[in-house]
Structures are given as C-alpha cells and as structure tokens.
Design a protein around this motif. Structure first.
Motif: not given
Length: 239
Positions: A126-145
């Motif tokens: 996931p390290f690329l998501l902290a690179m300059p220019g990336f926008t990250v937001t929380d979303i609804e979780p996924w239920r798996e089992g």
C-alpha cells in the motif's frame, strides 16, 4: 495520511523501512483467462520481475524469447534484448488501447504495458498510496464471511499508469491487504475483484505471494467461476 492507510503501511513493514529501499525483484508465474481472451495465452515459465519502488519503472524477463525483456514506464514501453538492443517500442502506450473491448486482441507491447503497470502497482501496495498526488478516502467496509474489511478508495494521479483512476483497497484485522478492486480500462473497463493471500516477509516488507483476479458483479461479488488473472510470486527480495 488516513488512519487506515497509516495502519496498513505499518502492517506491511513501515514507512521508514520502505523509504530505505529502492527496488524489488521476484520470480513470477502468471496466467488466467484474460490472456487467452487477448490471444496471448501465458505459459507456466517462471519469469523475473524487477520494479523500482519510488518511480514507475518495471521489467520482466524472459519475454517473447529467452534473450529478451520488457522495459516499462508510463510514457513508453519496449521489448529489448538483454544487451539493451531495442526489438520494438511504443511511445504513449496507453493511447493504443483506445476503443478496446474485452475481446480486442493485444499485441506483445500491449501485454508488456499491462504487465508493467500491474506488477508495479502490486509490488508497491500500500506504500504507493502515500506518494505525492494520491487522494485516499475511507469507504464502506467489505464483509467477507465472518470478517469485516475496512476499505480505502484511492484516486491515482494522471502521471501514473494503472488499471483505472479510482481503485479500492480492503484490509484485514491485521492491517494487511485482502482485496483490491478496480476497472481494467485497457480491456474494455470490466470490473475486477482481486483477492490476495499467502503473505511472506522479505527484507522487512510483508507482501502477498498469490493473487487471483475475478470479474465482479454489480453488488461487488466476485464471479469465482473464472480466474481472469492469476499471479504467484516466489523468491522475493527488496534492496
């Protein structure tokens, strides 16, 4: 940086360790129906994948012949002899996919471009998501089992090549990536859900060694009857 992204970065090895590294190398075996559909079925020959961690550059060898390798960046993709001689190359490779559907055949440079951006994305998550220019937001979780996986939606900057501008990443209770959703824009934009598992630790970085990508329905459920892309990694090293 969001709390979830901070937790994920720490779980995968931590920002300090990541910044001390520059390259990843792994043995790769890949397959799946996508390559059959594209007219380029993949054999089970192990290949060596090399990526730079802090700029989008990747190479896989052998490719097309025992003495050839790919050379990928977002703005250019090529196939070269191991001595550096250019066999063929293409500038602005993304433009070659204009108008493609899922069934549109690929040529070897199309395949090299897909390989390059996909494996670079996977080996730097996931390290690329902290690179300059990336926008990250929380979303609804996924239920798996019985588990609930919190998620992040990432918007990729235009200078990066990847599956699609918007992608979703879901993490398990331990902070490790479990699922990665995206649209494959270079193959008609079909919706994919990729499950990752069998984690190893290599030089202080944790990463999954198996990936299975499926088409997904409108409710987000994977259509597990067809593996579109399979990726098995081994002998992973960061340095």
């Amino acid at each position: 940086m969001s709390d979830l992204l901070s937790q994920a970065v720490e779980a995968h090895g931590g920002a300090e360790r990541w910044q001390a590294l520059t390259e990843a190398r792994a043995t790769l075996v890949s397959g799946g129906d996508l390559f059959v559909i594209k007219g380029l079925p993949q054999d089970v020959t192990p290949r060596t994948m090399t990526v730079r961690l802090h700029e989008e550059h990747a190479s896989v060898e052998p490719f097309g012949a025992p003495d050839q390798k790919t050379d990928f960046t977002p703005g250019r993709v090529g196939i070269r002899k191991l001595d550096g001689h250019v066999v063929t190359e293409r500038d602005d490779p993304r433009a070659s996919f204009a108008g493609h559907t899922l069934e549109t055949p690929w040529d070897p440079l199309d395949r090299a471009y897909f390989n390059g951006y996909a494996l670079w994305t996977y080996l730097t998550t996931p390290f690329l998501l902290a690179m300059p220019g990336f926008t990250v937001t929380d979303i609804e979780p996924w239920r798996e089992g019985d588990e609930v996986w919190p998620g992040l939606r990432a918007t990729f900057p235009s200078r990066f090549a990847s599956h699609s501008t918007h992608q979703e990443f879901y993490f398990g209770p331990d902070g490790l990536l479990r699922r990665h959703d995206y649209h494959v824009d270079v193959a008609g934009g079909f919706a994919a859900a990729q499950y990752v598992y069998d984690y190893v630790e290599a030089d202080g970085i944790k990463l999954p060694t198996k990936r299975r990508a499926y088409r997904r329905d409108t409710a987000g459920r994977p259509l597990v009857g067809q593996v579109m892309v399979s990726i098995d990694l081994s002998d992973v090293h960061f340095g």
